[in-house]
Design an enzyme around this catalytic site. Structure first.
Site, mmCIF file in Angstrom:
data_model
loop_
_atom_site.group_PDB
_atom_site.id
_atom_site.type_symbol
_atom_site.label_atom_id
_atom_site.label_comp_id
_atom_site.label_asym_id
_atom_site.label_seq_id
_atom_site.Cartn_x
_atom_site.Cartn_y
_atom_site.Cartn_z
ATOM 1 N N TYR A 154 1.187 -1.167 -0.280
ATOM 2 C CA TYR A 154 -0.305 0.048 -0.088
ATOM 3 C C TYR A 154 0.804 1.617 0.721
ATOM 4 O O TYR A 154 0.456 2.476 -0.690
ATOM 5 C CB TYR A 154 -0.643 -0.047 1.692
ATOM 6 C CG TYR A 154 -2.331 1.035 1.331
ATOM 7 C CD1 TYR A 154 -3.355 0.661 -0.542
ATOM 8 C CD2 TYR A 154 -2.608 2.147 2.102
ATOM 9 C CE1 TYR A 154 -4.129 2.049 -0.148
ATOM 10 C CE2 TYR A 154 -3.500 2.654 1.352
ATOM 11 C CZ TYR A 154 -4.204 2.411 0.323
ATOM 12 O OH TYR A 154 -5.563 2.988 0.713
ATOM 13 N N LYS A 161 -3.189 8.552 2.613
ATOM 14 C CA LYS A 161 -4.580 8.144 4.257
ATOM 15 C C LYS A 161 -4.044 8.789 5.265
ATOM 16 O O LYS A 161 -5.342 9.102 5.698
ATOM 17 C CB LYS A 161 -5.206 6.924 3.992
ATOM 18 C CG LYS A 161 -5.799 6.871 1.932
ATOM 19 C CD LYS A 161 -6.831 7.174 1.725
ATOM 20 C CE LYS A 161 -7.028 6.173 0.795
ATOM 21 N NZ LYS A 161 -8.528 7.004 0.243
#
Length: 254
Positions: A154, A161
């Site tokens: 990720y 995020k």
């Protein structure tokens, strides 16, 4: 349409698998009038077919990396709707190589792009929407558990995020006096267009099923339900929060 009908603008609709589409369907079913944006003409081809399925909805093209397009969009929205009651921000992107290479090898440009598109765009659309949200309302964005725990592959999106979630809190503080609430939904892994860029994404789905208390993956419609709740009067005292819709995966230690 009635004068009392609530109006929302949705960013991030790419195709029928988009979380933005699931949210649009739920808001439409609840009686909202929708403005749905797409980034360019190519993405607009599929988006327009979906928009046609939602009576009363309108499509608008807007590239969120360009301030002049954002300004033009909100001028159009003001002319079309007058007042907005909600914004849905379902936007995130990092260059593919930044998700393939180790996080240590994140490039300066890749870091910039990920944060510009995935984080700054929320600030930009909130700033554009606020003058139209004269009756208060809600803004909802989409995040993921990789913001607080390391999720292999990720990478820079996890850092973006985390910045997105911090931005939600700061925006909630700024916009609270205007009765505008800002929240994030942390959804479990879902097979969206963006998810295709994450290596071994199928392993994420498998792990979620094995370890989440509900022993399954989340359905996009469940994320849509939560967004509809947060944007409705039922969520009127909730702001600055990250709400998990991940079948309980985030509560588990291992």
């Amino acid at each position: 349409m009635t004068d009392t009908q609530k109006k929302a603008v949705i960013f991030g609709l790419a195709n029928k698998r988009s979380i933005a589409w699931a949210i649009a369907q739920k808001l439409h079913a609840a009686g909202w009038r929708l403005g749905i944006t797409y980034m360019n003409e190519r993405l607009g081809l599929e988006a327009k077919d979906l928009i046609a399925e939602l009576s009363g909805a309108s499509g608008f093209m807007c590239d969120l990396t360009k301030d002049d397009e954002i300004a033009r969009l909100f001028d159009e929205l003001k002319s079309t709707y007058g007042v907005l009651h909600a914004v849905v921000h379902s936007v995130g992107f990092a260059p593919p190589d930044e998700l393939k290479n180790p996080f240590l090898m994140t490039t300066r440009e890749g870091f910039r792009i990920a944060h510009d598109i995935s984080v700054y765009s929320l600030i930009a659309v909130a700033r554009g929407a606020a003058p139209l949200m004269t009756e208060g309302g809600g803004i909802v964005t989409l995040t993921y558990y990789g913001s607080e725990k390391v999720v292999p592959n990720y990478n820079v999106m996890g850092v973006a995020k985390a910045a997105l979630e911090a931005s939600v809190r700061y925006l909630a503080n700024d916009l609270g006096p205007k009765a505008i609430r800002v929240n994030a939904i942390s959804a479990g892994p879902i097979k969206t267009l963006a998810a295709r860029g994450i290596a071994n994404f199928s392993d994420m789905l498998k792990t979620q099923t094995e370890r989440a208390p509900l022993k399954r993956n989340v359905d996009p419609g469940e994320v849509g339900n939560t967004a509809a709740f947060l944007l409705s009067d039922a969520g009127s005292a909730i702001t600055g929060e990250t709400i998990y819709v991940d079948c309980g995966y985030n509560i588990m230690g291992f």
